[in-house]
Design a protein around this motif. Structure first.
Motif, mmCIF file in Angstrom:
data_model
loop_
_atom_site.group_PDB
_atom_site.id
_atom_site.type_symbol
_atom_site.label_atom_id
_atom_site.label_comp_id
_atom_site.label_asym_id
_atom_site.label_seq_id
_atom_site.Cartn_x
_atom_site.Cartn_y
_atom_site.Cartn_z
ATOM 1 N N UNK A 19 -2.052 24.676 117.995
ATOM 2 C CA UNK A 19 -1.377 24.855 119.284
ATOM 3 C C UNK A 19 0.025 24.258 119.254
ATOM 4 N N UNK A 20 0.145 23.080 118.622
ATOM 5 C CA UNK A 20 1.465 22.446 118.534
ATOM 6 C C UNK A 20 2.424 23.306 117.726
ATOM 7 N N UNK A 21 1.923 23.863 116.617
ATOM 8 C CA UNK A 21 2.779 24.718 115.798
ATOM 9 C C UNK A 21 3.186 25.973 116.549
ATOM 10 N N UNK A 22 2.252 26.508 117.337
ATOM 11 C CA UNK A 22 2.565 27.723 118.097
ATOM 12 C C UNK A 22 3.620 27.462 119.168
ATOM 13 N N UNK A 23 3.546 26.267 119.809
ATOM 14 C CA UNK A 23 4.481 25.948 120.889
ATOM 15 C C UNK A 23 5.848 25.524 120.370
ATOM 16 N N UNK A 24 5.866 24.758 119.286
ATOM 17 C CA UNK A 24 7.122 24.142 118.866
ATOM 18 C C UNK A 24 7.716 24.742 117.585
ATOM 19 N N UNK A 25 6.921 25.525 116.830
ATOM 20 C CA UNK A 25 7.476 26.082 115.579
ATOM 21 C C UNK A 25 7.466 27.605 115.677
ATOM 22 N N UNK A 26 6.561 28.251 114.929
ATOM 23 C CA UNK A 26 6.477 29.717 114.997
ATOM 24 C C UNK A 26 5.081 30.169 114.577
ATOM 25 N N UNK A 27 4.849 31.458 114.640
ATOM 26 C CA UNK A 27 3.510 32.004 114.369
ATOM 27 C C UNK A 27 3.102 31.854 112.898
#
Length: 267
Positions: A19-27
């Motif tokens: 979830x953190x990667x999806x919100x702050x980085x990319x898919x």
């Protein structure tokens, strides 16, 4: 492994990090985090179930390597090995390359069994170690070898073959090896059947012996022809030098059948 490192904990951590990667980085990064987390969870589960073990080999210690051994075994005897008569060999007998005993009405199945058995016996005779020195040291076998060699050389000269003086020893060695193989085959026959039974000048042997004589001749022809020609200066066009090999073999085979069975038989 620590009790904190359990599959549910790893899966929960994977979900949070995804979830953190999806919100702050990319898919793409999110997908990588999920794959790594699920893989670690699966491996931990297998380890806890005892299905995943790492084997550490002590340094400096090597387990013995398995090395296969190849040992030729003779094929089983054919269901039927008919008794045939074997007269004193003539060199014309070997001119044609027709199958052995073509004049006999043997079934195709029996011929196949006899030939397969002969191939096994041929292999053992051709690959017999130090056959010629052993024959030379055997007072019972060597006279038959010498007689076959002299008989073959005399026939070659009578057919117009000119032998190189310096090459006669080489030629004699080649013929002596073929003769020693014939003696061994005859002794093998006597070991199995006992003293040879004679009908006049013809010996009673087995059909498989005829197949073996041909198979040995074919095998040795490929190996010995260079040495055979090395002792010959000139030959007539109507004479095949290769015929000297089976002639020496068959002559020694026939000669040895006159003798008593080898001592191993009596034992």
């Amino acid at each position: 492994m620590s009790r904190l490192l359990r599959r549910p904990v790893i899966l929960a951590a994977t979900l949070v990090l995804s979830l953190a990667a999806l919100l702050f980085v990319n898919i793409p990064v999110t997908i990588i985090v999920m794959v790594v987390g699920v893989t670690v969870a699966v491996l931990v589960g297998r380890h806890q179930a005892g299905l995943f073990k790492i084997r550490i080999r002590p340094r400096g210690r090597r387990e013995p390597l398995w090395r296969p051994t190849v040992q030729h075994q003779e094929l089983p005897k054919p269901a039927e090995d008919p008794v045939i008569t074997f007269a004193e060999p003539a060199i014309e007998l070997f001119e044609s390359r027709t199958p052995p005993l073509a004049h006999l009405q043997l079934s195709a199945g029996l011929r196949s069994q006899l030939d397969g058995f002969a191939l096994g016996r041929t292999k053992r005779i051709v690959e017999a170690p130090d056959l010629l020195p052993h024959a030379a040291a055997d007072a019972e076998s060597w006279p038959h070898v010498e007689a076959a060699v002299q008989k073959t050389l005399a026939l070659a000269r009578a057919r117009g073959v000119e032998i190189i003086p310096d090459g006669q020893n080489r030629l004699s060695q080649v013929l002596a090896l073929s003769a020693a193989q014939g003696v061994l085959l005859a002794e093998w026959r006597q070991l199995e059947d006992g003293k040879t039974v004679w009908q006049g000048a013809s010996a009673q042997i087995r059909a498989s012996d005829a197949f073996t004589i041909q198979r040995i001749s074919e095998a040795m022809e490929r190996r010995q022809l260079p040495d055979l020609f090395g002792g010959i200066a000139r030959r007539p066009q109507n004479f095949e030098v290769r015929l000297l090999l089976p002639y020496a073999l068959a002559s020694a085979f026939y000669s040895r059948l006159h003798g008593n069975p080898p001592r191993a038989f009596a034992a």
